[in-house]
Design an enzyme around this catalytic site. Structure first.
Site, PDB file in Angstrom:
ATOM      1  N   TYR A   1      -1.457  -0.311  10.331  1.00 24.95           N
ATOM      2  CA  TYR A   1      -1.646  -0.825   8.964  1.00 24.95           C
ATOM      3  C   TYR A   1      -0.463  -0.401   8.094  1.00 24.95           C
ATOM      4  CZ  TYR A   1      -3.673  -1.040   4.224  1.00 24.95           C
ATOM      5  OH  TYR A   1      -3.904  -1.279   2.881  1.00 24.95           O
TER       6      TYR A   1
ATOM      7  N   SER B   1       0.854  -1.192   0.000  1.00 26.65           N
ATOM      8  CA  SER B   1       0.000   0.000   0.000  1.00 26.65           C
ATOM      9  C   SER B   1       0.886   1.235   0.000  1.00 26.65           C
ATOM     10  CB  SER B   1      -0.882   0.021   1.254  1.00 26.65           C
ATOM     11  OG  SER B   1      -1.539   1.273   1.382  1.00 26.65           O
TER      12      SER B   1
END
Ligand code: NAP
Length: 250
Positions: free
Chosen positions: A159, A145
């Protein structure tokens, strides 16, 4: 039965993984669609692929557990008996919070699925693909990501850190198995229109963040899938250890 190459996609019942499964099947891959809870979505996707002339099967399994990973690879071996590609896609966010509010349970779950599960799935793939073990090589694409680079301050730095681990794992594993016929790469999606934002408690996150994206819009799962399909393909035959941003400039 088709003798096309076999692709395992974790977390493929929805979102980016489902887009990869559709496109890969269109290019002749036989696809194994993993899901954890949405059996109906996974079965519907497999049926759609079969109707279009492709080969697809489904397997339930939580990539955050050893039992889940064993079930996934047992189905792979029994159904297809080979593996040519792994898209290490399954991943989660959690609700937005500052670091002081992360529970131990939240972090354990986040890292079990986003990091340890991906490393364990890659390990099972390497066992089957490595020319050292009599395999015929293959390709692994890890779904990271842009959060790995941006840090996700105030939303979910846990995350972001899990995705940073995936970037480092991608580079290291690529070098570890480069001489064994296996290429390992990653994509870093930016803000993509999927259900993941709702699961983090912000259903309209993608559209709300559009003005902050240089291209002024969120991406579509198909646009990430195109990058993944490239990295899996022979057109990327000299590409390994690379991390491709698919983020509209974010
Ligand atoms: P999504 O729409 O929320 O879909 C998640 C998929 O993963 C579903 O198929 C879900 O299965 C599966 N899954 C979740 N936990 C799992 C587990 N423990 N074991 C196996 N499967 C599991 O997510 P997405 O947006 O497509 O995200 C896919 C990947 O892209 C993730 O790694 C995510 O971090 C990454 N990513 C997404 C974005 C974005 O903006 N969307 C941006 C950057 C990176 P069920 O349907 O059975 O629940």
């Amino acid at each position: 039965m088709s003798d096309g190459p076999v692709l395992l996609i974790t977390g493929a019942s929805r979102g980016i993984g489902a887009a990869v499964a559709r496109k890969a099947a269109g290019f002749g891959w036989q696809v194994l669609i993993n899901y954890v809870s949405q059996e109906g979505a996974a079965l519907a996707l497999a049926a759609e692929i079969a109707t279009a002339g492709g080969v697809a099967d489904v397997v339930q399994g939580d990539t955050g557990t050893e039992e889940g990973i064993s079930a996934i690879f047992a189905k792979l071996d029994a159904r297809f008996g080979r593996l040519d590609g792994l898209v290490n896609n399954a991943g989660i966010v959690d609700v937005s919070a500052r670091v002081e509010y992360f529970s131990r349970e939240r972090l354990d779950r986040m890292f079990a699925i986003n990091v340890i599960g991906k490393i364990r799935c890659a390990a099972e793939a390497v066992k089957r693909m490595s020319t050292n073990n009599g395999g015929r090589g293959g390709a692994i694409v890890n779904v990271s990501s842009m959060a790995a680079v941006l840090g996700s301050a105030g939303q979910y730095v846990d995350y972001a850190a899990s995705k940073g681990a995936i970037d480092t794992f991608t580079v290291g594993l690529a070098r570890e198995v480069a001489g064994e016929g296996i290429r390992v790469n990653a994509v870093r999606p930016g803000i993509i229109e999927t259900d993941i934002h709702a699961s983090g408690g912000i259903p309209d996150r993608a559209s709300a963040l559009a003005p902050t994206i240089p291209m002024q819009r969120p991406g579509k799962p198909d646009e990430v899938a195109d990058a993944i399909l490239y990295l899996l393909s022979s057109q990327a035959s000299y590409v390994t250890g690379s991390i491709l941003n698919v983020s509209g400039g974010r």
